[in-house]
Design a protein around this motif. Sequence first.
Motif, PDB file in Angstrom:
ATOM      1  N   ALA A  88      68.427  31.445  30.345  1.00  0.00           N
ATOM      2  CA  ALA A  88      67.392  30.758  29.559  1.00  0.00           C
ATOM      3  C   ALA A  88      67.645  30.836  28.055  1.00  0.00           C
ATOM      4  CB  ALA A  88      66.039  31.368  29.900  1.00  0.00           C
ATOM      5  N   TYR A 144      54.343  24.851  36.690  1.00  0.00           N
ATOM      6  CA  TYR A 144      55.556  24.017  36.628  1.00  0.00           C
ATOM      7  C   TYR A 144      55.286  22.731  35.852  1.00  0.00           C
ATOM      8  CZ  TYR A 144      58.184  27.223  39.457  1.00  0.00           C
ATOM      9  OH  TYR A 144      58.844  28.347  39.863  1.00  0.00           O
ATOM     10  N   GLN A 184      71.824  29.330  35.389  1.00  0.00           N
ATOM     11  CA  GLN A 184      70.607  29.757  36.071  1.00  0.00           C
ATOM     12  C   GLN A 184      69.449  28.855  35.637  1.00  0.00           C
ATOM     13  OE1 GLN A 184      70.241  34.345  36.059  1.00  0.00           O
ATOM     14  NE2 GLN A 184      71.521  33.861  34.305  1.00  0.00           N
ATOM     15  N   VAL A 209      64.777  27.191  43.005  1.00  0.00           N
ATOM     16  CA  VAL A 209      64.949  28.310  43.938  1.00  0.00           C
ATOM     17  C   VAL A 209      63.951  29.389  43.537  1.00  0.00           C
ATOM     18  CG1 VAL A 209      66.536  30.064  44.811  1.00  0.00           C
ATOM     19  CG2 VAL A 209      67.400  27.785  44.207  1.00  0.00           C
ATOM     20  N   GLY A 258      63.176  35.310  46.387  1.00  0.00           N
ATOM     21  CA  GLY A 258      63.114  35.507  47.839  1.00  0.00           C
ATOM     22  C   GLY A 258      63.755  34.367  48.605  1.00  0.00           C
ATOM     23  N   GLU A 259      64.157  33.308  47.904  1.00  0.00           N
ATOM     24  CA  GLU A 259      64.816  32.169  48.562  1.00  0.00           C
ATOM     25  C   GLU A 259      66.322  32.233  48.302  1.00  0.00           C
ATOM     26  OE1 GLU A 259      61.377  28.728  48.687  1.00  0.00           O
ATOM     27  OE2 GLU A 259      62.679  28.745  46.918  1.00  0.00           O
ATOM     28  N   THR A 297      71.531  35.364  28.897  1.00  0.00           N
ATOM     29  CA  THR A 297      70.838  35.828  30.097  1.00  0.00           C
ATOM     30  C   THR A 297      70.626  37.337  30.034  1.00  0.00           C
ATOM     31  OG1 THR A 297      70.858  35.945  32.533  1.00  0.00           O
ATOM     32  CG2 THR A 297      73.014  36.002  31.433  1.00  0.00           C
ATOM     33  N   SER A 298      69.452  37.743  30.507  1.00  0.00           N
ATOM     34  CA  SER A 298      69.143  39.187  30.536  1.00  0.00           C
ATOM     35  C   SER A 298      69.927  39.861  31.661  1.00  0.00           C
ATOM     36  CB  SER A 298      67.637  39.383  30.747  1.00  0.00           C
ATOM     37  OG  SER A 298      67.262  38.812  32.002  1.00  0.00           O
TER      38      SER A 298
HETATM   39  C1  BV8 Z   1      67.862  35.756  46.729  1.00  0.00           C
HETATM   40  C2  BV8 Z   1      63.925  29.166  39.273  1.00  0.00           C
HETATM   41  C3  BV8 Z   1      68.210  36.311  48.987  1.00  0.00           C
HETATM   42  C4  BV8 Z   1      62.438  29.275  39.345  1.00  0.00           C
HETATM   43  C5  BV8 Z   1      64.675  31.476  39.130  1.00  0.00           C
HETATM   44  C6  BV8 Z   1      70.184  41.655  44.659  1.00  0.00           C
HETATM   45  C7  BV8 Z   1      70.835  40.654  45.372  1.00  0.00           C
HETATM   46  C8  BV8 Z   1      70.140  39.529  45.795  1.00  0.00           C
HETATM   47  C9  BV8 Z   1      68.785  39.377  45.482  1.00  0.00           C
HETATM   48  C10 BV8 Z   1      68.148  40.359  44.763  1.00  0.00           C
HETATM   49  C11 BV8 Z   1      68.843  41.492  44.349  1.00  0.00           C
HETATM   50  N1  BV8 Z   1      67.970  42.277  43.676  1.00  0.00           N
HETATM   51  C12 BV8 Z   1      66.760  41.660  43.618  1.00  0.00           C
HETATM   52  C13 BV8 Z   1      66.831  40.505  44.285  1.00  0.00           C
HETATM   53  C14 BV8 Z   1      65.711  39.600  44.475  1.00  0.00           C
HETATM   54  C15 BV8 Z   1      65.588  38.554  43.361  1.00  0.00           C
HETATM   55  C16 BV8 Z   1      65.761  39.115  41.964  1.00  0.00           C
HETATM   56  O1  BV8 Z   1      66.791  38.951  41.342  1.00  0.00           O
HETATM   57  N2  BV8 Z   1      64.717  39.746  41.462  1.00  0.00           N
HETATM   58  C17 BV8 Z   1      64.760  40.258  40.099  1.00  0.00           C
HETATM   59  C18 BV8 Z   1      63.405  40.037  39.433  1.00  0.00           C
HETATM   60  C19 BV8 Z   1      65.102  41.721  40.172  1.00  0.00           C
HETATM   61  N3  BV8 Z   1      66.521  37.468  43.568  1.00  0.00           N
HETATM   62  C20 BV8 Z   1      66.132  36.454  44.341  1.00  0.00           C
HETATM   63  O2  BV8 Z   1      65.058  36.417  44.907  1.00  0.00           O
HETATM   64  C21 BV8 Z   1      67.101  35.295  44.510  1.00  0.00           C
HETATM   65  N4  BV8 Z   1      67.181  34.980  45.891  1.00  0.00           N
HETATM   66  O3  BV8 Z   1      68.560  36.642  46.378  1.00  0.00           O
HETATM   67  O4  BV8 Z   1      67.645  35.433  48.021  1.00  0.00           O
HETATM   68  C22 BV8 Z   1      68.140  35.611  50.279  1.00  0.00           C
HETATM   69  C23 BV8 Z   1      69.326  35.356  50.947  1.00  0.00           C
HETATM   70  C24 BV8 Z   1      69.265  34.732  52.179  1.00  0.00           C
HETATM   71  C25 BV8 Z   1      68.009  34.357  52.719  1.00  0.00           C
HETATM   72  C26 BV8 Z   1      66.838  34.605  52.020  1.00  0.00           C
HETATM   73  C27 BV8 Z   1      66.888  35.256  50.782  1.00  0.00           C
HETATM   74  C28 BV8 Z   1      66.582  34.040  43.834  1.00  0.00           C
HETATM   75  C29 BV8 Z   1      66.511  34.222  42.354  1.00  0.00           C
HETATM   76  C30 BV8 Z   1      66.187  32.873  41.688  1.00  0.00           C
HETATM   77  C31 BV8 Z   1      64.787  32.910  41.133  1.00  0.00           C
HETATM   78  N5  BV8 Z   1      64.516  31.640  40.414  1.00  0.00           N
HETATM   79  N6  BV8 Z   1      64.454  30.299  38.528  1.00  0.00           N
HETATM   80  C32 BV8 Z   1      61.812  28.979  38.012  1.00  0.00           C
HETATM   81  O5  BV8 Z   1      62.525  28.753  37.007  1.00  0.00           O
HETATM   82  O6  BV8 Z   1      60.569  28.966  37.981  1.00  0.00           O
HETATM   83  S1  BV8 Z   1      65.228  32.765  38.226  1.00  0.00           S
HETATM   84  C33 BV8 Z   1      64.823  32.627  36.601  1.00  0.00           C
HETATM   85  O7  BV8 Z   1      65.389  33.792  36.001  1.00  0.00           O
HETATM   86  C34 BV8 Z   1      65.384  31.470  35.798  1.00  0.00           C
HETATM   87  O8  BV8 Z   1      66.245  30.627  36.509  1.00  0.00           O
HETATM   88  C35 BV8 Z   1      66.176  32.210  34.704  1.00  0.00           C
HETATM   89  O9  BV8 Z   1      67.239  31.492  34.228  1.00  0.00           O
HETATM   90  C36 BV8 Z   1      66.622  33.369  35.483  1.00  0.00           C
HETATM   91  C37 BV8 Z   1      67.263  34.530  34.816  1.00  0.00           C
HETATM   92  O10 BV8 Z   1      66.561  34.840  33.668  1.00  0.00           O
HETATM   93  P1  BV8 Z   1      67.339  34.631  32.286  1.00  0.00           P
HETATM   94  O11 BV8 Z   1      67.955  33.278  32.288  1.00  0.00           O
HETATM   95  O12 BV8 Z   1      68.238  35.769  32.085  1.00  0.00           O
HETATM   96  O13 BV8 Z   1      66.168  34.578  31.289  1.00  0.00           O
HETATM   97  P2  BV8 Z   1      65.447  35.812  30.584  1.00  0.00           P
HETATM   98  O14 BV8 Z   1      64.219  35.279  29.966  1.00  0.00           O
HETATM   99  O15 BV8 Z   1      65.367  36.971  31.543  1.00  0.00           O
HETATM  100  O16 BV8 Z   1      66.491  36.252  29.454  1.00  0.00           O
HETATM  101  C38 BV8 Z   1      66.764  35.359  28.388  1.00  0.00           C
HETATM  102  C39 BV8 Z   1      67.856  35.995  27.580  1.00  0.00           C
HETATM  103  O17 BV8 Z   1      68.196  35.106  26.520  1.00  0.00           O
HETATM  104  C40 BV8 Z   1      67.465  37.318  26.939  1.00  0.00           C
HETATM  105  O18 BV8 Z   1      68.467  38.279  27.186  1.00  0.00           O
HETATM  106  C41 BV8 Z   1      67.410  36.975  25.435  1.00  0.00           C
HETATM  107  O19 BV8 Z   1      67.814  38.057  24.617  1.00  0.00           O
HETATM  108  C42 BV8 Z   1      68.420  35.853  25.358  1.00  0.00           C
HETATM  109  N7  BV8 Z   1      68.279  34.954  24.211  1.00  0.00           N
HETATM  110  C43 BV8 Z   1      67.144  34.606  23.565  1.00  0.00           C
HETATM  111  N8  BV8 Z   1      67.458  33.731  22.561  1.00  0.00           N
HETATM  112  C44 BV8 Z   1      68.817  33.535  22.614  1.00  0.00           C
HETATM  113  C45 BV8 Z   1      69.335  34.315  23.659  1.00  0.00           C
HETATM  114  N9  BV8 Z   1      70.645  34.332  23.966  1.00  0.00           N
HETATM  115  C46 BV8 Z   1      71.471  33.580  23.212  1.00  0.00           C
HETATM  116  N10 BV8 Z   1      71.049  32.798  22.185  1.00  0.00           N
HETATM  117  C47 BV8 Z   1      69.728  32.765  21.865  1.00  0.00           C
HETATM  118  N11 BV8 Z   1      69.317  31.990  20.828  1.00  0.00           N
END
Ligand code: BV8
Length: 248
Positions: A28, A72, A107, A166, A169-170, A195-196
Amino acid sequence: MTATPSAHDGPVRDWLRAAARVAVLTGAGASAESGVPTFRDALTGLWARFRPEDLATEAAFRRDPARVWAWYAERREKLQDVQPNAGHFALAAFAQRHPGRLTLITQNVDGLHQRAGSEGVLCLHGDLFENRWLDLPRDCCRIDDACAGLPPYCDRCGNLVRPGVVWFGEPLPFAALDAAQRAARACEVMLVVGTSGQVQPAGGLATLARQAGARVVVVNPEPTDLDAVAHAILAGPSARLIPELLDF
Ligand code: BV8
């Protein structure tokens, strides 16, 4: 006050010039300078009392379709008048100058890479502007004829329309994730931009690249969960640093 780094400092540009294959993983933050709230920041204001993991799930949608649909709809609304930034354009231009050399994995669901001209983007988390049915569609479910509502629905069977993203959990789309993992294993350099690294399995692509021998470069003004696997960290904004890194 430490000056934010220039991409001309250090070895990263040399690594990129020498790399036949570059993989880029964006989050993001790559859209932040377009005015799109980062994913964690998207929960400010009205949504501040929620965690993304609590709103971006099928269970949350089934529990309260109107509230999740409204979140959304608000994000789609906010995206109406934002434009890709210099980082998006630099990635698209580099891929056009160097065909086949760069694989872009995102992402993000905001479509800004595609609007900047990037092709073949590997969209791990779907597309905010896509709609699909919540339950398996029947013959009566025609997405273009869905009845207006919050959310839209099928007036024959009551199936609900949901965003084509996505949810937590999906599973990720198999083809995109498989291609992303192959690109992570094959690249010489991986740029991890905005990305974080908190969300999996996307965040794990940086580790995969590192383990396969690639040089991993984090571009982010703040520390991230992926700094530990980085060979270099450029602590600054992507809209400035990406054009500097990819200006060849
Ligand atoms: C799944 C769509 C399994 C929705 C999104 C290990 C392995 C597998 C899964 C897991 C695991 N551990 C935990 C899980 C479960 C879960 C997960 O990750 N949970 C997290 C909270 C711990 N994962 C899932 O559920 C995934 N599914 O694994 O399914 C499975 C398999 C088979 C059958 C059934 C199930 C699905 C994950 C997808 C979720 N959907 N988005 C929506 O948008 O509403 S994720 C969402 O987070 C967005 O897509 C976003 O892009 C993404 C990641 O966040 P970031 O992009 O990093 O954004 P964030 O705000 O965190 O950070 C922004 C960064 O930008 C910061 O660091 C900041 O400093 C920086 N920044 C700011 N300004 C700038 C900058 N950088 C550069 N320049 C700048 N100017």
